[in-house]
Enzyme design. Structure first.
Site, PDB file in Angstrom:
ATOM      1  N   ASP A 129     -40.055 -21.660 116.494  1.00 35.80           N
ATOM      2  CA  ASP A 129     -40.291 -23.106 116.484  1.00 35.80           C
ATOM      3  C   ASP A 129     -41.148 -23.493 115.283  1.00 35.80           C
ATOM      4  O   ASP A 129     -40.889 -24.495 114.620  1.00 35.80           O
ATOM      5  CB  ASP A 129     -41.025 -23.541 117.761  1.00 35.80           C
ATOM      6  CG  ASP A 129     -40.186 -23.289 119.014  1.00 35.80           C
ATOM      7  OD1 ASP A 129     -38.962 -23.268 118.891  1.00 35.80           O
ATOM      8  OD2 ASP A 129     -40.786 -23.124 120.094  1.00 35.80           O
ATOM      9  N   HIS A 132     -41.045 -28.505 125.346  1.00 36.19           N
ATOM     10  CA  HIS A 132     -40.053 -29.051 124.416  1.00 36.19           C
ATOM     11  C   HIS A 132     -39.355 -30.250 125.050  1.00 36.19           C
ATOM     12  O   HIS A 132     -39.190 -31.297 124.436  1.00 36.19           O
ATOM     13  CB  HIS A 132     -38.959 -28.018 124.115  1.00 36.19           C
ATOM     14  CG  HIS A 132     -39.368 -26.925 123.177  1.00 36.19           C
ATOM     15  ND1 HIS A 132     -39.874 -27.169 121.935  1.00 36.19           N
ATOM     16  CD2 HIS A 132     -39.293 -25.578 123.289  1.00 36.19           C
ATOM     17  CE1 HIS A 132     -40.107 -26.012 121.327  1.00 36.19           C
ATOM     18  NE2 HIS A 132     -39.767 -25.030 122.131  1.00 36.19           N
ATOM     19  N   GLU A 173     -40.535 -24.206 127.624  1.00 36.27           N
ATOM     20  CA  GLU A 173     -39.318 -25.011 127.526  1.00 36.27           C
ATOM     21  C   GLU A 173     -39.554 -26.418 128.073  1.00 36.27           C
ATOM     22  O   GLU A 173     -39.063 -27.403 127.514  1.00 36.27           O
ATOM     23  CB  GLU A 173     -38.154 -24.339 128.263  1.00 36.27           C
ATOM     24  CG  GLU A 173     -37.735 -22.982 127.681  1.00 36.27           C
ATOM     25  CD  GLU A 173     -37.437 -23.024 126.192  1.00 36.27           C
ATOM     26  OE1 GLU A 173     -36.989 -24.075 125.695  1.00 36.27           O
ATOM     27  OE2 GLU A 173     -37.672 -22.003 125.509  1.00 36.27           O
ATOM     28  N   GLN A 199       5.766  13.441  94.767  1.00 33.95           N
ATOM     29  CA  GLN A 199       4.356  13.164  94.977  1.00 33.95           C
ATOM     30  C   GLN A 199       3.712  12.632  93.694  1.00 33.95           C
ATOM     31  O   GLN A 199       2.959  11.675  93.708  1.00 33.95           O
ATOM     32  CB  GLN A 199       3.653  14.441  95.420  1.00 33.95           C
ATOM     33  CG  GLN A 199       2.234  14.170  95.820  1.00 33.95           C
ATOM     34  CD  GLN A 199       1.879  14.964  97.051  1.00 33.95           C
ATOM     35  OE1 GLN A 199       2.198  16.146  97.123  1.00 33.95           O
ATOM     36  NE2 GLN A 199       1.244  14.339  98.011  1.00 33.95           N
ATOM     37  N   PHE A 221       7.364  18.018  94.797  1.00 28.60           N
ATOM     38  CA  PHE A 221       6.297  17.916  93.824  1.00 28.60           C
ATOM     39  C   PHE A 221       6.421  16.660  92.991  1.00 28.60           C
ATOM     40  O   PHE A 221       5.501  15.873  92.850  1.00 28.60           O
ATOM     41  CB  PHE A 221       6.452  19.122  92.908  1.00 28.60           C
ATOM     42  CG  PHE A 221       5.165  19.854  92.736  1.00 28.60           C
ATOM     43  CD1 PHE A 221       4.331  20.033  93.829  1.00 28.60           C
ATOM     44  CD2 PHE A 221       4.798  20.346  91.506  1.00 28.60           C
ATOM     45  CE1 PHE A 221       3.147  20.703  93.670  1.00 28.60           C
ATOM     46  CE2 PHE A 221       3.622  21.014  91.362  1.00 28.60           C
ATOM     47  CZ  PHE A 221       2.799  21.202  92.426  1.00 28.60           C
TER      48      PHE A 221
END
Ligand code: ADP
Ligand code: MG
Ligand code: ZN
Length: 618
Positions: free
Chosen positions: A501, A429, A426, A134, A131
């Site tokens: 974009d 681009h 693509e 603890q 006890f």
């Protein structure tokens, strides 16, 4: 708790053993003797068969003349004569009996009377002990909670030195001064020099701030207390300040040493700006840091290094002389530094002969040291999953794409229509980027989806640039809109695939107008306050310092820039349809096109003319 359990088990076991010994001792191991009742004994006495009786507590051993033994149990409290009298044995017969009373040995008596008590006490003590332990545990946890949990790092095998930090020569030079002081403080003190108490490392995330701070400790070979700003701020008010106090106390005891406060912006933000909650706690922590920094003798040998990627939000009090007055900037690595970082991180890995780290460094413009480390690691994983013994160039190249764009999503299958649409997007681009003089080189085009994008076009600047011209932004915006324009021109329709974009192009247009003074209409001034550090994350609140009328002008100027970019892109795409079709066919067949194949398909890129001074006019 483990050893405790073991102890308890041992205790219980030994008690059991003791008990067993006692019971074994009390077992009578003489040859079996007949046990008879008291009445039978009385009968035998009355018939004068019994000559001798031994009394041993509650056991009577009655012997006949021929020495046959009978055992009789009686109660301990009652004496033998009383018992016999009660059973009506005549007094003279009792007197005739030869009675011997044997006392049990002292030890046994004592054990018998005390053992139960003893066991009880021992049991109780164990329970109490558990006890208390603890409770102590809990209370000691409560006590340490204001202590800093700074980790002290200084082990020999894990020592980091400047060699492991690639690039950043200026930062290393600045910091070697600190190292020197930590090594030979006397040299400086004798000359009356005041050593800086605080060094602030600033730079974008992943540029090696934590690494270089540890390297300083490693070079000087002193203890290193590492704590993160957020660790000061916890659920309970007042913890931060007491942790700071504790940290400095520990450090002063181990001087010379380094205190490293990582991510100091978590506590060191400007006080009293009134944004967000939990201010008092942070302010108290910050105040405590300031108090502690002022409090110790500069020649003690404690140096506080702090790191942040938001120097702009720091409280000015932190930056005052005597506090973090040394500032060291760690920038994103340039080409040479990137190659060095890659070399450092491939040193202890098996690398194939075909690996060209310079080429990898060229492809990783704008990435941080941490990203590069990540790339090498991902490459090793790729190589392992491909059952290779060494890391090859292809693994590194794939790792770059994985780190920049996210993992491939092979399962994300596009329908045939979507594939064609993505291929044209693509290709749009790529063609615009290729044919406008100020855009970066196209390195790769792909219609394999990665992360959230259906396809991607990878363009990489030829060299590290610190400055960008207006025309570059205009061409970049046109390239960003290239996908949108391709969809519109070729299908007469626009998909959601272009939304990212558009966001990027709009952001560029806005900076052009409001930050760089590149709009003729609005002139050479900035609009809205933004912090001047380029690596600042997003700015949550723009501080508006212009009128509604100007706001309208800004909007129309942004729209105009975007419109011009759209025109440029449209012109390129309209006049290069055959080249686009070539690229699209190749993409649909192979899914990706590398730089070389792309150049063969569409011809050499157009490069920008050099900027030259105009002749003087009068
Ligand atoms: P920061 O604290 O600036 O966010 P870190 O110091 O935590 O960055 O860097 C993360 C990792 O990236 C380091 O552990 C190191 O492996 C790698 N790294 C970053 N910069 C460099 C560099 N200049 N040289 C070698 N490795 C680096
Ligand atoms: Mg860090
Ligand atoms: Zn796009």
């Amino acid at each position: 708790m483990k050893p405790l359990l073991k102890n308890v088990l041992i205790l219980i076991l030994s008690l059991l053993v003791i008990g067993a010994v006692f019971s074994a001792a009390s077992v009578n191991n003489k040859p079996a003797v007949e046990t008879i009742g008291v009445t039978a004994l009385v009968g035998k006495i009355n018939q004068d068969q019994i000559t001798r009786i031994e009394v041993k507590e509650d056991t009577l051993s009655a012997y006949t003349a021929d020495n046959t033994e009978f055992i009789v149990k009686k109660e301990t409290t009652e004496s033998l004569s009383e018992l016999l009298t009660n059973y009506g044995v005549p007094a003279e017969k009792i007197l005739n009996l030869n009675v011997e009373v044997k006392e049990p040995s002292l030890g046994v008596t004592l054990a018998r009377s005390f053992l139960p008590t003893l066991l009880f006490v021992v049991g109780l003590s164990i329970v109490l002990w558990l006890f208390i332990r603890q409770m102590q545990g809990a209370s000691s946890r409560a006590m340490t909670f204001g202590q800093s949990n700074a980790r002290e790092v200084n082990n020999k095998n894990n020592r980091i030195t400047f060699v492991q930090v690639a690039g950043n020569p200026e930062a290393k030079e600045e910091l070697s001064e600190i190292v020197e002081f930590l090594k030979t403080p006397k040299k400086f003190v004798d000359l009356g020099a005041k050593i800086p108490k605080g060094v602030l490392l600033m730079g974008p995330p992943g540029t090696g701030k934590t690494l270089i701070a540890r390297a300083v400790a490693g070079e000087a070979n002193v203890p290193f207390f590492h704590i993160s700003g957020s660790e000061f701020v916890e659920m309970f008010v007042g913890v931060g300040a007491s942790r700071v106090r504790d940290l400095f106390q520990k450090a002063k005891k181990t001087a010379p040493c380094i205190i490293f406060i990582d991510e100091i912006d978590a506590v060191g933000r400007q006080r009293g700006t009134g944004m967000g909650g939990g201010h008092d706690e942070r302010e108290q922590t910050l105040n405590q840091i300031l108090v502690e920094m002022d409090g110790f003798d500069p020649n003690l040998g404690v140096i506080v290094i702090a790191a942040t990627n938001r120097p702009d939000v720091l409280d000015p009090a932190l930056l005052r002389p005597g506090r973090f007055d040394r500032r060291v900037l760690l920038d994103l690595p340039d080409l040479k530094a990137r190659q060095e970082i890659l070399t450092t991180h491939t040193l202890n890995k098996p690398v194939a002969k075909d690996v060209d780290l310079r080429r990898i460094a060229e492809r990783t413009v704008g990435l941080s040291g941490a990203d590069l480390m990540n790339i090498v690691n991902e490459a090793a994983i790729f190589a392992a999953r491909r059952d290779k013994k060494t890391i090859q160039q292809i693994d590194l190249l794939d790792a770059i794409e994985k780190v920049i764009l996210g993992p491939e999503r092979k399962s994300y299958v596009l329908s045939e229509d979507e594939r064609v649409m993505t291929a044209y997007h693509e290709a749009g681009h790529a063609i615009v980027g290729h044919l406008l003089p100020h855009c970066d080189d196209i390195h790769k085009i792909s219609i394999i989806s990665r992360g959230r994008a259906a396809g991607y076009t990878m363009s990489i600047p030829g060299e590290d640039r610190k400055m960008h011209a207006r025309q570059e932004f205009l061409d970049d915006m046109a390239m960003m809109l290239g996908g949108y324009v391709a969809e519109r021109e070729i299908f007469g329709e626009i998909t959601t695939g272009a939304s990212n974009d558009l966001q990027k192009a709009t952001a560029v247009a806005r900076s052009l107008v409001t930050q760089y003074g590149m709009s003729d209409e609005l002139g050479p001034r900035t609009y809205g306050q933004r912090d001047d550090m380029p690596f600042l994350g997003r700015n949550a609140h723009e501080n508006r310092d212009y009128s509604e009328k100007i706001a309208e002008k800004i909007d129309s100027e942004i729209a105009k820039l975007l419109h011009d970019a759209l025109e440029t892109a449209t012109a390129v795409i309209k006049s290069n349809r055959p080249k686009m079709d070539l690229v699209v066919t190749a993409l649909l067949k192979n899914e990706t096109i590398e730089k070389e194949e792309f150049t063969t398909l569409v011809g050499p890129a157009i490069t920008s003319p050099k900027l030259t001074p105009k002749p003087a006019s009068n």
